[in-house]
Every structure is written in C-alpha cells, then in structure tokens.
Design a protein around this motif. Structure first.
Motif, PDB file in Angstrom:
ATOM      1  N   VAL A 440       0.993   6.625  11.963  1.00 18.36           N
ATOM      2  CA  VAL A 440       0.432   6.342  10.559  1.00 18.36           C
ATOM      3  C   VAL A 440       1.029   5.084   9.828  1.00 18.36           C
ATOM      4  CG1 VAL A 440       0.352   9.006  10.050  1.00 18.36           C
ATOM      5  CG2 VAL A 440       2.355   7.523   9.111  1.00 18.36           C
ATOM      6  N   ASN A 441       0.165   4.426   8.761  1.00 20.40           N
ATOM      7  CA  ASN A 441       0.601   3.139   8.349  1.00 20.40           C
ATOM      8  C   ASN A 441       0.978   3.574   6.639  1.00 20.40           C
ATOM      9  OD1 ASN A 441       0.121   0.606   6.361  1.00 20.40           O
ATOM     10  ND2 ASN A 441      -0.012  -0.101   8.612  1.00 20.40           N
ATOM     11  N   VAL A 442       2.079   3.419   6.249  1.00 19.27           N
ATOM     12  CA  VAL A 442       2.472   3.922   4.876  1.00 19.27           C
ATOM     13  C   VAL A 442       2.393   2.864   3.975  1.00 19.27           C
ATOM     14  CG1 VAL A 442       4.337   4.890   3.475  1.00 19.27           C
ATOM     15  CG2 VAL A 442       4.107   5.366   6.089  1.00 19.27           C
ATOM     16  N   LEU A 443       1.461   3.249   2.983  1.00 25.51           N
ATOM     17  CA  LEU A 443       1.356   2.231   1.809  1.00 25.51           C
ATOM     18  C   LEU A 443       1.931   2.647   0.465  1.00 25.51           C
ATOM     19  CD1 LEU A 443      -2.494   1.764   2.250  1.00 25.51           C
ATOM     20  CD2 LEU A 443      -0.720   0.229   2.774  1.00 25.51           C
ATOM     21  N   THR A 540      -4.438   6.649  10.462  1.00 27.81           N
ATOM     22  CA  THR A 540      -4.134   7.502   9.474  1.00 27.81           C
ATOM     23  C   THR A 540      -3.403   6.556   8.403  1.00 27.81           C
ATOM     24  OG1 THR A 540      -4.431   9.422  10.263  1.00 27.81           O
ATOM     25  CG2 THR A 540      -3.334   9.596   8.251  1.00 27.81           C
ATOM     26  N   PHE A 541      -3.653   6.671   7.079  1.00 26.89           N
ATOM     27  CA  PHE A 541      -2.934   5.904   6.168  1.00 26.89           C
ATOM     28  C   PHE A 541      -2.229   7.155   5.398  1.00 26.89           C
ATOM     29  CE2 PHE A 541      -6.096   2.295   6.124  1.00 26.89           C
ATOM     30  CZ  PHE A 541      -5.189   1.480   6.323  1.00 26.89           C
ATOM     31  N   ILE A 542      -0.890   6.888   4.783  1.00 30.84           N
ATOM     32  CA  ILE A 542      -0.206   7.773   3.824  1.00 30.84           C
ATOM     33  C   ILE A 542       0.196   6.891   2.675  1.00 30.84           C
ATOM     34  CG2 ILE A 542       2.051   9.009   3.227  1.00 30.84           C
ATOM     35  CD1 ILE A 542       2.047  10.032   6.192  1.00 30.84           C
ATOM     36  N   VAL A 543      -0.501   7.164   1.675  1.00 28.18           N
ATOM     37  CA  VAL A 543      -0.196   6.543   0.338  1.00 28.18           C
ATOM     38  C   VAL A 543       1.061   7.475  -0.106  1.00 28.18           C
ATOM     39  CG1 VAL A 543      -1.285   5.708  -1.777  1.00 28.18           C
ATOM     40  CG2 VAL A 543      -2.727   5.606   0.366  1.00 28.18           C
ATOM     41  N   LYS A 544       1.963   6.859  -0.577  1.00 32.30           N
ATOM     42  CA  LYS A 544       3.013   7.511  -1.339  1.00 32.30           C
ATOM     43  C   LYS A 544       2.645   7.896  -2.845  1.00 32.30           C
ATOM     44  CE  LYS A 544       6.274   4.714   0.010  1.00 32.30           C
ATOM     45  NZ  LYS A 544       7.516   3.992  -0.004  1.00 32.30           N
ATOM     46  N   ASN A 545       3.364   8.813  -3.314  1.00 36.36           N
ATOM     47  CA  ASN A 545       3.297   9.031  -4.675  1.00 36.36           C
ATOM     48  C   ASN A 545       3.880   7.912  -5.551  1.00 36.36           C
ATOM     49  OD1 ASN A 545       2.165  11.772  -4.367  1.00 36.36           O
ATOM     50  ND2 ASN A 545       4.492  12.790  -4.261  1.00 36.36           N
ATOM     51  N   GLY A 546       3.220   7.887  -6.593  1.00 33.16           N
ATOM     52  CA  GLY A 546       3.694   7.092  -7.732  1.00 33.16           C
ATOM     53  C   GLY A 546       4.399   7.857  -8.723  1.00 33.16           C
ATOM     54  N   ARG A 547       5.197   7.002  -9.740  1.00 31.15           N
ATOM     55  CA  ARG A 547       6.299   7.637 -10.538  1.00 31.15           C
ATOM     56  C   ARG A 547       5.907   8.504 -11.626  1.00 31.15           C
ATOM     57  NH1 ARG A 547       9.795   2.169 -11.855  1.00 31.15           N
ATOM     58  NH2 ARG A 547      10.336   1.678  -9.878  1.00 31.15           N
TER      59      ARG A 547
END
Length: 563
Positions: A440-443, A540-547
């Motif tokens: 996966v590629n993490v954004l 697959t992309f994983i987009v991390k949670n924001g604040r």
C-alpha cells in the motif's frame, strides 16, 4: 435493547453527521440469486440481483444516504461496489473484495450504507469479486437536490443505457480457465445494450432494446460502460448528440457524432429528436488498440412516434476503425468541467506528493516450461510500478483498522524501481522486474497529490482505464510517449479539467491526475479491464486520519462479512 442495535444507531448518527440537512434515506433490498437464463441462444444459470439482468436502477438525490441490504441467496461469494461514490470517511461499504471487506458468503447478508456527497449525475454499482460483475450490475442515478435544476434545459425523459457483454458459457469458468492456462480469456459471444445484443445477432431480434421519441423533443441518455474488457465507440445513426456529463460531474457541452467510453466510465448526453420520423439504430462496437476482441456490433433502436412507413432495414452508423486510437483520444480530450460559480473547479496547485506509476502488462515464466498460453509459453502478469497485486485473505481495511500485522506492506513505491524508456518500440526483457505483493501507499490526510500514469510498450502496449475508489480526480494532462516532468506540466489544464474517477490512459502514453487526499480510509486503485486486474494491475492507498473528529474514519458496522 441488544448491543448491536445500539451500534447500528450509533453508526447512523455518525453518518448523519456527514450528511447535509436536506438528505433523505433511501432503502433497497438486493437478493443475489442463481437465475435460469434462456435467451441469446443459451440455456444457463447466472448470478443476478433480484432476478434482473441488468440489475435494478437505484435513484437518489445529491447528498442522500442509500441503504442497501444485500442478501446472498446464491452459491457464490459476492461483494458490491458503488462505482464513483466517494463514501466520505466510510470505506466499509466500498466493496472491493479483500481490500475493504471479505466477501458476503452464501446464506449471509450485509447492510451497505452508500454515503453520497457531491456526486450528481450517473454512476453505477457492480460486483467487485472475481468476474461476477459480468451479470451483477446496475445504474445509480443521482438527481439534483429538489431545489435545483440541471445546468441544461430539462429533458422530456431520461433513459439509462448500459453497455455490456455476454458469454454463452459460465463467466466464472471463463475466468478460471484463463487464470489456469496463463493466456488471454475467451472473447465474449455478444455485446449488449441494456442486456440485449440487438437484431444483428441470432436469437435476439424480438428483444432488441427500443426507445420511442417524439419529434422536436430532447432526451437525456445516461450511459454506463459495464464491459469487462473493452473500451467502446457509440453512435446513433443520422444524429449528433450533446455530451453534458461524465462520472457524475457535469461537463461543458460537446456536440459530437460519436462517443468513446471506457469500462467503468459513465457519459450523460442529450439527444434531440430532429430527424425525419423513422427508426434509427443506436449502436456500439469495440475500440481495441491491441489484442483479440469481440468484433460484432450491438444495436438498439430509436423509434420516432407517429404515422409513417418504417424502413424495411435500418442503416448502421459508420464507426471509427476498431484501432483508431486518435479518435478515442480526441473524444476524451474534449471533456471539460463547467467551472462555473455553481459548479466550481478546485484543482490542487501546491502539490505535496508527486507519484509516477508505470502500468504495464508482462509475462512470468510458466511453472511447466513452455506450457502456458501466454507469449512464448509464459504466463501473463500485470503490474503497477513492477508490483503485481496479490489479494490477501484478510481485508486490508480490517487489518489497518485493527492493526493486524502481516496482511500488507506499506512500502508501495512512488516511482518505478527500474526506470527505462517506457514507450520505445517493442520493449522486451523486463519481465524479471515484476514481483508479487500486497503493498500500500500511505498518504497523509489533506495532502495534495499529483499522480502520473505512464503506459508502457511491453508486449506492444495497450490502453488502461484506471479507476480510483474513494475519490474523484481532475485529469490535468495527457499525451503519447514518455511523460516529460519538465516540459509536460507546462501544458496542464488547471482551469477547467474534467472531474472523473475512471480515465483511459492511452496506449503507450501518459495521463496526469490531481486530487486532495481528504477522505481517510483504505481505497483501491486498479485498471478496469477485468483481465488486467485479474493479472495484478492494482494497488491500494491508505489515507491517514486527520486531526479533527470530522477528519477521521468512521467505525465499522457490526455486520461486516467475516473472512
């Protein structure tokens, strides 16, 4: 009250927090069944939803919440994907098998919540497990909010059009055979318009799809390309049409006598009934830049109301050549966003993440020397940046949410590991670079992404309709040959680029897209040629949670399918 009821109420309350105040909740029930089918010179059983082929059309308005209870009454695993729906903060209902969920097993059910946001126009839904989407599919029509109108004169009527294809044999067997022998799948036995091939095929004349129109009136056609493996040319004899939308986003009007539409893509167009009252073919045939394909033509009929003597035979429209790449590119390059006050464009300009993805077909050695059906006795494989996707047995989303190790690696490369002249004539000898993986590629949340898809000429090259889940993106540029990172961005369209979620990367060419990663979760990206994703062309992309709380992924529902 049982704990799971409290959980469902909690999820709905959270979802309501992301829905606009005008939103309605619309409910549907889907039953997957093994359905006997005796048309098209075939007698077989196939998977359907509610016994229909194509399946039921879902209607909603912009911003609504659609709840679909999927009951698996068949003998085959299934997942359902809502193609083009962004599902803000809620990837749990997105549907790709082993990416966001495990399949819905026979005898079980799963309640999917389709969270509509800014989509307006035509999308579709389809199975996203193995090759079931050949028969498990339908249109998703998203109307404007009640207080709004279309950005064009209101049409007399609206007509969903689904382009598809058909195998006389069981499509599951078609898939299993080509995966076993390592070669190309058998081409389909017929092309379809709304489940019917038209009167140029045997056994189907009485079922040809017909649309009745009145002279002087205008009709909105909502067209979906559900083809498994083919980009299509579409025309209506003696008529021009006006394209007004694609992928649930309005476009500047395009007056044209033909349409090019990729698998997964939708096109909305207006037809003005302005010809002499008679009967006219609408027709579709394959655009194929390489490989074998079904060379037949599927037809429907535009039938004017009134008293006249119908012609004894209808004239087929004249199509571009089947391999006319220039015609395919020319149509797609005309698409432009409205870029108006009501429908603004917000193209990311300060880019934080630059990605370069080489998408290519290749081969790997056959386990038994020279015994596979691919080139030189090898097996076909496909890759993105030389990584060929292997689906895990636990969904990536579940592993990410529960912090389960060993399901995926988070090191998908931003660039090809082995740069080369991607589109030189007849690239061979690079098959050794393909490796299997679940990477996966993490954004970071709210990062701004530019992604350049680079086609390659390995095995001659071919177009690739690329689809990104969870997002629409702006198509800011494209061209033939190798992308030049110094020269080509100078010609990007940052004023009114089309907003899409499926785009055909031209044969031996490139396409640049931009989007803001503001939808946390796990999101699949893949080629929408089914044979290519079966060979591994996906990531697959994983987009991390924001604040903030509204920048975090919502919790899963209690009835997520088990692996």
């Amino acid at each position: 009250m049982k704990a799971w009821i409290f959980h469902v109420i909690g999820v709905l309350v959270l979802l309501c927090g992301v829905l606009p105040s005008h939103a309605a909740v619309r409910r549907y029930k889907f039953e997957l069944r093994n359905t006997p089918y005796t048309r098209l010179c075939a007698n077989k059983t196939m998977l359907t939803i509610n016994g229909q082929f194509p399946g039921p059309t879902i209607y909603a308005r912009k911003g609504d919440l659609v709840i679909v209870n999927v009951h698996n009454l068949a003998d085959h695993n299934i997942t359902i994907h809502w193609h083009g729906v962004k599902q803000p903060r809620y990837p749990w209902s997105d549907g790709p098998e082993y990416i966001t969920q495990c399949p819905i097993r026979p005898g079980t059910n799963f309640t999917q919540r389709i969270v509509l946001s800014d989509e307006e126009g035509t999308l579709w839904w389809h199975a996203h497990s193995e090759w079931s989407r050949a028969t498990v599919l339908g249109a998703l029509v998203i109307l404007p909010q009640k207080r709004d109108d279309y950005p064009f004169p209101k049409p007399q009527a609206e007509v969903p059009i689904i382009l598809g294809e058909w195998w006389k044999s069981d499509v599951q067997q078609v898939m299993e055979e080509f995966l076993r022998n390592g070669g190309d799948p058998n081409v389909s036995d017929a092309l379809l318009i709304n489940g019917q091939p038209g009167d140029l095929y045997p056994c189907s004349r009485q079922d040809t799809f017909k649309v009745t129109v009145e002279y002087g009136k205008t009709y909105l056609f909502r067209m979906v390309n559900s083809m498994m493996n083919n980009i299509m040319f579409f025309k209506i004899a003696n008529h021009n049409v006006t394209v007004v939308g694609s992928d649930a986003s309005y476009t500047k009007p395009i007056n044209t006598d033909y349409i090019t539409i990729s698998p997964g893509q939708t096109i909305d167009f207006l037809l003005e009934a302005n010809q002499n009252p008679s009967r006219y073919y609408m027709a579709a045939r394959v655009y194929a830049s390489a490989g074998s394909f079904d060379n037949t033509t599927t037809t429907g009929i535009i039938e004017y109301a009134g008293n006249y003597t119908p012609p004894s035979s209808l004239v087929l429209p004249t199509f571009p050549d089947f391999n006319d790449t220039a015609a395919s590119i020319a149509f797609t390059n005309q698409l432009r966003s409205l870029a108006s006050r009501r429908y603004p464009v917000n193209v990311p300009t300060n880019i934080t993440d630059i990605l370069f993805f080489a998408i290519s077909l290749g081969t790997v050695p056959c386990p038994i020397l020279d015994q596979c059906a691919g080139p030189a006795g090898n097996r076909f494989r496909a890759s993105v940046n030389n990584v060929s996707l292997v689906l895990p047995r636990t969904s990536v989303l579940q592993a990410y949410y529960k912090n389960i190790s060993g399901v995926y690696e988070n090191d998908f490369p931003d660039d090809p590991p082995f740069p080369y002249n991607y589109t030189r004539d007849a690239v061979f000898g690079l098959d050794w670079a393909i490796e299997n993986g679940t990477d996966v590629n993490v954004l970071d949340y709210n990062s701004t992404v530019e992604l350049v898809f680079q086609g390659t000429s390995i095995l001659g090259g071919v177009d690739h309709p690329m689809h990104l889940h969870g997002y629409s993106f702006y198509v800011v540029g494209s061209g033939l040959g190798n992308f030049n990172k110094t020269r080509d961005p100078l010609n990007y369209n940052l004023v009114d680029p089309p907003l899409m979620e499926t785009i055909a990367v031209p044969k031996n060419g490139w396409t640049a897209i931009r989007f803001r990663a503001d939808n946390p979760g796990v999101w699949f990206m893949h080629c929408h040629f089914e044979r290519h994703i079966s060979w591994g062309m996906g990531m697959t992309f994983i987009v991390k949670n924001g604040r903030g709380q509204n920048a975090k992924m919502l919790p899963p529902p209690p009835d997520m399918p088990k692996c």
